[in-house]
Design an enzyme around this catalytic site. Structure first.
Site, PDB file in Angstrom:
ATOM      1  N   LYS A   9       2.687  76.524  32.371  1.00 58.78           N
ATOM      2  CA  LYS A   9       2.493  75.105  32.728  1.00 58.78           C
ATOM      3  C   LYS A   9       3.183  74.884  34.072  1.00 58.78           C
ATOM      4  O   LYS A   9       4.255  75.445  34.287  1.00 58.78           O
ATOM      5  CB  LYS A   9       3.121  74.173  31.670  1.00 58.78           C
ATOM      6  CG  LYS A   9       2.570  74.366  30.244  1.00 58.78           C
ATOM      7  CD  LYS A   9       1.198  73.738  30.070  1.00 58.78           C
ATOM      8  CE  LYS A   9       0.692  73.971  28.660  1.00 58.78           C
ATOM      9  NZ  LYS A   9      -0.643  73.439  28.433  1.00 58.78           N
ATOM     10  N   LYS A  48      -0.693  73.482  33.822  1.00 62.83           N
ATOM     11  CA  LYS A  48      -1.806  74.255  33.262  1.00 62.83           C
ATOM     12  C   LYS A  48      -2.724  74.830  34.339  1.00 62.83           C
ATOM     13  O   LYS A  48      -3.286  75.912  34.170  1.00 62.83           O
ATOM     14  CB  LYS A  48      -2.607  73.475  32.226  1.00 62.83           C
ATOM     15  CG  LYS A  48      -2.781  72.027  32.431  1.00 62.83           C
ATOM     16  CD  LYS A  48      -3.462  71.213  31.303  1.00 62.83           C
ATOM     17  CE  LYS A  48      -3.700  71.797  30.014  1.00 62.83           C
ATOM     18  NZ  LYS A  48      -4.217  70.848  28.999  1.00 62.83           N
ATOM     19  N   LYS A  98      -1.121  83.251  27.683  1.00 64.18           N
ATOM     20  CA  LYS A  98      -2.489  82.732  27.577  1.00 64.18           C
ATOM     21  C   LYS A  98      -2.814  81.833  28.756  1.00 64.18           C
ATOM     22  O   LYS A  98      -2.043  80.968  29.138  1.00 64.18           O
ATOM     23  CB  LYS A  98      -2.586  81.920  26.272  1.00 64.18           C
ATOM     24  CG  LYS A  98      -3.894  81.228  26.043  1.00 64.18           C
ATOM     25  CD  LYS A  98      -3.807  80.358  24.797  1.00 64.18           C
ATOM     26  CE  LYS A  98      -4.815  79.255  24.828  1.00 64.18           C
ATOM     27  NZ  LYS A  98      -4.697  78.392  26.015  1.00 64.18           N
ATOM     28  N   ASP A 128      -4.526  78.702  30.403  1.00 67.16           N
ATOM     29  CA  ASP A 128      -4.840  77.410  29.818  1.00 67.16           C
ATOM     30  C   ASP A 128      -6.358  77.234  29.773  1.00 67.16           C
ATOM     31  O   ASP A 128      -7.098  77.897  30.505  1.00 67.16           O
ATOM     32  CB  ASP A 128      -4.169  76.267  30.573  1.00 67.16           C
ATOM     33  CG  ASP A 128      -3.412  75.377  29.582  1.00 67.16           C
ATOM     34  OD1 ASP A 128      -2.295  74.931  29.884  1.00 67.16           O
ATOM     35  OD2 ASP A 128      -3.945  75.161  28.470  1.00 67.16           O
ATOM     36  N   GLU A 129      -6.795  76.303  28.935  1.00 66.06           N
ATOM     37  CA  GLU A 129      -8.237  76.211  28.658  1.00 66.06           C
ATOM     38  C   GLU A 129      -9.048  75.833  29.908  1.00 66.06           C
ATOM     39  O   GLU A 129     -10.235  76.125  29.982  1.00 66.06           O
ATOM     40  CB  GLU A 129      -8.511  75.201  27.534  1.00 66.06           C
ATOM     41  CG  GLU A 129      -8.232  73.751  27.855  1.00 66.06           C
ATOM     42  CD  GLU A 129      -6.748  73.382  27.796  1.00 66.06           C
ATOM     43  OE1 GLU A 129      -5.942  74.228  27.393  1.00 66.06           O
ATOM     44  OE2 GLU A 129      -6.430  72.254  28.171  1.00 66.06           O
ATOM     45  N   HIS A 170     -10.204  79.499  22.242  1.00 67.55           N
ATOM     46  CA  HIS A 170      -9.624  78.164  22.395  1.00 67.55           C
ATOM     47  C   HIS A 170     -10.720  77.167  21.992  1.00 67.55           C
ATOM     48  O   HIS A 170     -11.897  77.420  22.254  1.00 67.55           O
ATOM     49  CB  HIS A 170      -9.196  77.954  23.843  1.00 67.55           C
ATOM     50  CG  HIS A 170      -8.337  76.742  24.024  1.00 67.55           C
ATOM     51  ND1 HIS A 170      -8.819  75.456  23.922  1.00 67.55           N
ATOM     52  CD2 HIS A 170      -7.017  76.610  24.263  1.00 67.55           C
ATOM     53  CE1 HIS A 170      -7.836  74.587  24.113  1.00 67.55           C
ATOM     54  NE2 HIS A 170      -6.721  75.260  24.328  1.00 67.55           N
ATOM     55  N   ARG A 171     -10.329  76.060  21.399  1.00 68.25           N
ATOM     56  CA  ARG A 171     -11.356  75.152  20.845  1.00 68.25           C
ATOM     57  C   ARG A 171     -11.518  73.851  21.651  1.00 68.25           C
ATOM     58  O   ARG A 171     -11.968  72.833  21.131  1.00 68.25           O
ATOM     59  CB  ARG A 171     -11.009  74.827  19.403  1.00 68.25           C
ATOM     60  CG  ARG A 171      -9.672  74.133  19.251  1.00 68.25           C
ATOM     61  CD  ARG A 171      -9.388  73.702  17.820  1.00 68.25           C
ATOM     62  NE  ARG A 171      -8.121  72.973  17.748  1.00 68.25           N
ATOM     63  CZ  ARG A 171      -7.701  72.309  16.687  1.00 68.25           C
ATOM     64  NH1 ARG A 171      -8.453  72.259  15.588  1.00 68.25           N
ATOM     65  NH2 ARG A 171      -6.546  71.683  16.678  1.00 68.25           N
ATOM     66  N   LYS A 209       1.375  67.277  19.085  1.00 66.11           N
ATOM     67  CA  LYS A 209       0.888  66.150  19.909  1.00 66.11           C
ATOM     68  C   LYS A 209      -0.590  65.851  19.704  1.00 66.11           C
ATOM     69  O   LYS A 209      -1.118  64.890  20.244  1.00 66.11           O
ATOM     70  CB  LYS A 209       1.131  66.474  21.391  1.00 66.11           C
ATOM     71  CG  LYS A 209       0.220  67.593  21.922  1.00 66.11           C
ATOM     72  CD  LYS A 209       0.530  67.948  23.381  1.00 66.11           C
ATOM     73  CE  LYS A 209      -0.496  68.928  23.914  1.00 66.11           C
ATOM     74  NZ  LYS A 209      -0.185  69.423  25.242  1.00 66.11           N
ATOM     75  N   GLY A 221       2.124  70.718  21.543  1.00 66.80           N
ATOM     76  CA  GLY A 221       3.323  69.884  21.398  1.00 66.80           C
ATOM     77  C   GLY A 221       4.428  70.577  20.627  1.00 66.80           C
ATOM     78  O   GLY A 221       5.368  69.950  20.150  1.00 66.80           O
ATOM     79  N   GLY A 224       4.629  73.712  27.014  1.00 66.92           N
ATOM     80  CA  GLY A 224       5.686  72.826  27.515  1.00 66.92           C
ATOM     81  C   GLY A 224       7.008  73.047  26.820  1.00 66.92           C
ATOM     82  O   GLY A 224       8.080  72.922  27.432  1.00 66.92           O
TER      83      GLY A 224
END
Ligand code: CAP
Ligand code: MG
Length: 433
Positions: A154, A156, A180, A182-183, A272-273, A312, A358, A381
């Site tokens: 991050k 991201k 990973k 980020d999406e 990832h969804r 989150k 989160g 994060g």
């Protein structure tokens, strides 16, 4: 038959589906002027052979043979059976165009949600399922029992490939297993895909030497057409054992092709969804995340995000637990209260559920208490926001996992691990809403 009767012609409450039929469990709210029977019939018609009015062809025997049948209506809950020949074996896009296509837009319903699907063996076995599954991934990474620890750099997006890789070094040496993307990171001007793979893999191999543990990148190959497979081949060239894909924005057929390619390249496939909440979040309309997760398992991803129940993003503990069970078990009992169907996974391997969103070191015990250890825990994060930086954040996250594995409280563990103490002072044990 008048056109008004067409829809009701798809309802037979005495009907007993055969084991070769696909069964859907729907939540349905009929529109004004529509009985539950007529609205349910409309769904069965529109998702199989029918339309709004009677047409001659509906009288053909071979057409009637594949017509869907509403066989159970209880209040707002409906079950519909689909003869196997409605579907092309192995073609998930076509299956969704039927059981999750036009029907959500029909004026005959105010709301409609596909809650669960029972996949008949012949259709289920036309899909490969995960290449490695939990056992295979544990063997590959020599991680015997504990959860896999995943971390997303991050911010991201926006960082350069070198900055991304530097964070990789920091968290891999801090105890993270999988770095990973980020999406929404693919191959933007500031962080081109090949540069990121090249730079990150340099750091991964260095971190492996330093820690004696296998480290890997989950590089996001999400891209149009052939580029998807080109990027996966590139990752394999750099000896990285995994790729990541945005399952839903790439789409079923894209991921099915990628799954075949990953089989050839012996690459793990991490899903990832992103985009799911556009249609899974509304409890009255759309498609449940459970159905999405079942579909992902059939197509054959090795990991899928399932939520946290505490972090989150939306998704209750009960929903997340149901998805986790459906991802790792081979047999699922019918759950009449939740209108969930009995499921047999046959030889389809389990998927590693990933809890993310989160989370921070203080969240780890609760996530592991209700999801167990055969999971991935993704913390972004909650690692990079550590007051002393990403490396310390990773040390804190890994020591939180180790604490649970050792049966120790975080408080006790924090006495030996100052990085964990600082994380607990920063975020405590509460979850970020
Ligand atoms: C988490 C995350 C993941 C979400 C996705 C994010 O970051 O990277 O994409 O977990 O949601 O971008 O928010 P943090 P889900 O660890 O910093 O929250 O897992 O529910 O699919
Ligand atoms: Mg993300």
């Amino acid at each position: 038959m008048s056109f008004k009767e067409v829809y009701e012609n798809f309802v037979d409450l005495q009907y007993k589906p055969s084991k070769n039929e696909l069964v859907c469990s729907f939540y349905i709210e009929p529109a004004k002027g529509h009985s539950a029977k007529r609205a349910a019939g409309a769904v069965a018609a529109e998702s199989s052979v029918g339309t709004w009015t009677n047409v001659k062809g509906l009288g053909l025997k071979h057409v009637q043979k594949i017509a869907a049948t509403v066989f159970d209506i209880k209040g707002n809950w409906v079950k519909i059976a689909y003869p196997l020949n409605n579907f092309e074996l192995g073609n998930m896009s076509q299956i969704y165009s039927s059981i999750a296509g036009n029907i959500f837009g029909m004026k005959a319903v105010n709301n409609l949600r596909l809650v669960d699907v029972q996949w008949p063996a012949k259709l289920r076995n036309s899909f490969p399922g995960p290449q490695f599954g939990i056992k295979g991934m544990r063997k590959k990474f020599k991680i015997k029992k504990r959860p896999f620890l995943v971390c997303v750099p991050k911010p991201k997006v926006g960082m350069t490939s070198k900055e991304h890789a530097k964070i990789g070094w920091q968290v891999w040496t801090g105890g993270v297993d999988l770095l990973k993307d980020d999406e929404n990171l693919a191959s933007q001007p500031f962080n081109k895909f090949e540069n990121r793979v090249q730079e990150s893999m340099k750091q991964a191999h260095k971190a492996e030497h330093q820690t004696g543990e296998q480290k890997a990148g989950l590089f996001n190959v999400t891209a149009p057409g052939k580029e998807l497979y080109k990027r996966a081949s590139l990752v394999a060239k750099y000896n990285n054992p995994y790729v990541m894909v945005d399952l839903l924005t790439v789409g079923w057929s894209g991921v099915q092709g990628l799954r075949e390619h990953c089989q050839d390249l012996k690459l793990g496939l991490y899903a990832h969804r992103a985009f799911h909440a556009a249609f899974t979040r509304n409890p009255k309309h759309g498609v449940s995340m459970l159905v999405v997760a079942e579909t992902a398992r059939l197509i054959g991803v090795d990991n899928i995000h399932i939520g946290t129940g505490v972090g989150k993003l939306v998704g209750s503990k009960k929903e997340v637990k149901t998805i986790q069970e459906n991802s790792v078990r081979q047999k699922i009992r019918e759950n009449k209260t939740e209108h969930l169907l009995k499921t047999e996974w046959g030889n389809i391997k389990p998927v590693i559920p990933v809890s993310s969103g989160g989370l921070h070191p203080g969240s780890v015990p609760e996530v592991m208490s209700f999801l167990g250890k055969d999971i991935g825990i993704q913390i972004g994060g909650g690692i990079h926001g550590h007051p002393n930086g990403s490396h310390d954040g990773a040390v804190a996250a890994r020591s939180a996992v180790e604490a649970v594995m050792q049966g120790k409280s975080l408080k006790e563990k924090a006495k030996q691990i100052p990085e964990l103490r600082v994380a607990l002072e920063t975020w405590g044990y509460k979850h970020i809403k």
